[in-house]
Design an enzyme around this catalytic site. Structure first.
Site, PDB file in Angstrom:
ATOM      1  N   ARG A  91       0.817  -1.221   0.000  1.00  0.00           N
ATOM      2  CA  ARG A  91       0.000   0.000   0.000  1.00  0.00           C
ATOM      3  C   ARG A  91       0.849   1.269   0.000  1.00  0.00           C
ATOM      4  NH1 ARG A  91      -1.873   2.362   4.257  1.00  0.00           N
ATOM      5  NH2 ARG A  91      -1.828   0.506   5.539  1.00  0.00           N
TER       6      ARG A  91
ATOM      7  N   TYR B 281     -14.049  11.396 -19.246  1.00  0.00           N
ATOM      8  CA  TYR B 281     -14.512  10.023 -19.032  1.00  0.00           C
ATOM      9  C   TYR B 281     -15.672  10.003 -18.018  1.00  0.00           C
ATOM     10  CZ  TYR B 281     -14.319   5.163 -17.477  1.00  0.00           C
ATOM     11  OH  TYR B 281     -14.632   3.886 -17.130  1.00  0.00           O
TER      12      TYR B 281
ATOM     13  N   ASP C 283      -5.904  13.252 -18.485  1.00  0.00           N
ATOM     14  CA  ASP C 283      -6.180  11.835 -18.666  1.00  0.00           C
ATOM     15  C   ASP C 283      -5.668  11.503 -20.065  1.00  0.00           C
ATOM     16  OD1 ASP C 283      -7.279   9.357 -19.259  1.00  0.00           O
ATOM     17  OD2 ASP C 283      -9.124   9.736 -18.119  1.00  0.00           O
TER      18      ASP C 283
ATOM     19  N   LYS D  55      -6.502   0.100 -20.329  1.00  0.00           N
ATOM     20  CA  LYS D  55      -6.685   0.276 -21.771  1.00  0.00           C
ATOM     21  C   LYS D  55      -5.378  -0.032 -22.527  1.00  0.00           C
ATOM     22  CE  LYS D  55     -10.593   1.346 -20.120  1.00  0.00           C
ATOM     23  NZ  LYS D  55     -11.002   2.704 -19.784  1.00  0.00           N
TER      24      LYS D  55
HETATM   25  C1  LIG Z   1     -11.435   3.454 -18.689  1.00  0.00           C
HETATM   26  C2  LIG Z   1     -11.058   4.848 -18.528  1.00  0.00           C
HETATM   27  C3  LIG Z   1     -10.850   5.412 -17.259  1.00  0.00           C
HETATM   28  C4  LIG Z   1     -11.068   4.659 -15.963  1.00  0.00           C
HETATM   29  O1  LIG Z   1     -10.179   3.618 -15.817  1.00  0.00           O
HETATM   30  P1  LIG Z   1     -10.501   2.293 -14.960  1.00  0.00           P
HETATM   31  O2  LIG Z   1      -9.263   1.504 -15.136  1.00  0.00           O
HETATM   32  O3  LIG Z   1     -11.720   1.679 -15.557  1.00  0.00           O
HETATM   33  O4  LIG Z   1     -10.747   2.730 -13.557  1.00  0.00           O
HETATM   34  C5  LIG Z   1     -10.466   6.736 -17.193  1.00  0.00           C
HETATM   35  N1  LIG Z   1     -10.309   7.469 -18.294  1.00  0.00           N
HETATM   36  C6  LIG Z   1     -10.512   6.975 -19.522  1.00  0.00           C
HETATM   37  C7  LIG Z   1     -10.322   7.860 -20.710  1.00  0.00           C
HETATM   38  C8  LIG Z   1     -10.898   5.657 -19.696  1.00  0.00           C
HETATM   39  O5  LIG Z   1     -11.115   5.174 -20.918  1.00  0.00           O
END
Ligand SMILES: *Cc1c(COP(=O)(O)O)cnc(C)c1O
Length: 392
Positions: free
Chosen positions: A48, A102, A174, A199
């Site tokens: 952690r 998102y 992001d 992703k």
């Molecule tokens: C999927 C996604 C997230 C969130 O990620 P998780 O791994 O599902 O928590 C955030 N931003 C974008 C652009 C995403 O495609």
């Protein structure tokens, strides 16, 4: 710093690897331990605390990939996003967020921030004016996401970094849709780079993880909050993610290439009204994308003509599967109106330009000819259906 750093595929393969001194194996040993001897007040190893051997190794790779000094790995993209935002925002602060972010990030802000006394505003658009008119005296952070989901709109990274500097704000992005292969926001002055590693970093639709890269100073701030909130990733998944990242450069290059080919092909189809891909000259942000991205990503969306049924089309696809998620090695499609943007309601969706006939496509690594053949036969099936409806 950039010129001295190795190429992306070399970083993907080697940076942060743990050496197997005992057996001279060629991959990082996996340390699943949750218990380590006490070293000193500074170094207490514990999952952690984000400092197990595998976590530390992978963090180095994430940092190198994003041209940053340091990184951290999390249990999900949302853990990376929420912990990082909370590291820079306290009660009484304000954050300006890009209007299209998102869905999970949007929910985090609108559902949790009011409870914490953190104020927020979403922009009306993507221009400097759209952002600057939302900045208040208590604003601390500007939060963006480019390319946006699902219309692939581009936000000017340099403009955001300069605007933030003038107001003394922290910038966060992001960077999931672009991946570090296509875009390094730190090169344009963005402070904190976030990823859903679920992703492109994971890339095989079998890992849920998150990552952040930033300066040593900013990562230390995020670490202070994150160790309390407890969103670390299991070392086994850290190890799997390291393996996945070895091929990220190759995967994303193939996905970029497939997406571009599909986008160009779709543009010529009668049943396709519009294609949204920043690598197309017809995209309104093409020049900006060209300036700040090396590749245009494996994501695109397109709108079928009004008379075509998007469900019929998606169900007619054979090789390409329907999937809520994205960025895997397999090509997938989804209807944003029915999934990620369903809760917005028809009016707000229309205002954002997301029609019921919009389909988002995540390009995989299959052969181009097979993907185009599948799209072609599905369009033909929809076309046949249209003719039948007309004659009935
Ligand atoms: C999927 C996604 C997230 C969130 O990620 P998780 O791994 O599902 O928590 C955030 N931003 C974008 C652009 C995403 O495609």
């Amino acid at each position: 710093m950039k010129s001295k750093s190795p190429g992306i595929n070399t970083i993907c393969t080697h940076t942060g690897q743990l050496m197997d001194e005992q057996h001279k194996g060629s991959v990082s040993p996996l340390y699943m331990g949750t218990s380590y001897a006490y070293e000193n007040v500074e170094i207490k190893r514990y999952p952690r605390y984000f400092n197990t051997p595998n976590q530390e190794g992978l963090s180095k790779k994430i940092a190198a990939l994003e041209h940053c000094e340091a990184g951290l790995i999390f249990g999900s993209g949302m853990a990376a996003i929420s912990h990082s935002l909370l590291a820079f925002l306290s009660k009484g602060d304000h954050v300006v967020l890009q209007k299209t972010i998102y869905g999970g990030s949007y929910n985090l802000v609108v559902e949790e921030f009011p409870k914490l006394g953190i104020a927020f505003d979403f922009t009306d658009g993507f221009s400097e004016k759209d952002f600057s008119e939302k900045i208040r005296e208590n604003t601390k952070v500007i939060y963006i996401e480019t390319p946006s989901n699902p219309l692939m709109q581009i936000t000017d990274l340099e403009m955001i970094a300069e605007l933030a500097k003038r107001h003394g704000l922290v910038t966060m992005i992001d960077n999931t849709f672009a991946s570090p292969v296509n875009q390094n926001p730190a090169d344009f002055g963005i402070d904190v780079i976030l990823h859903s590693a679920t992703k492109y970093m994971g890339g095989h639709s079998d890992i849920c993880a998150g990552a952040v890269a930033a300066s040593e100073e900013n990562i230390a701030k995020i670490w202070e909050v994150s160790k309390n909130l407890g969103g670390s990733l299991s070392d086994y998944t850290v190890w799997l993610l390291e393996r996945s990242l070895k091929t990220m450069g190759l995967r994303v290059k193939a996905q970029n290439s497939n997406a571009k080919r599909i986008a160009r092909w779709l543009e010529k189809q009668e049943l396709v009204k519009k294609v949204y891909y920043p690598g197309l000259k017809s995209h309104p942000d093409y020049a900006l994308a060209k300036k700040q991205m090396r590749g245009y990503s494996g994501m695109l969306s397109f709108e079928l003509v009004d008379s075509a049924d998007p469900n019929e089309f998606m169900q007619s696809l054979k090789l390409i599967k329907q999937s809520m998620s994205l960025a895997g090695v397999e090509t997938t499609v989804v209807s944003p109106a029915k999934t990620s943007h369903a809760l917005l309601g028809p009016e707000e969706r229309l205002r954002q330009g997301i029609s019921d006939n919009l389909i988002r496509l995540s390009a995989g690594i299959e052969n181009k000819a097979d993907l185009l053949a599948d799209l072609e036969q599905a369009l033909a099936a929809v076309s046949k259906e249209q003719v039948q409806n007309y004659t009935v």
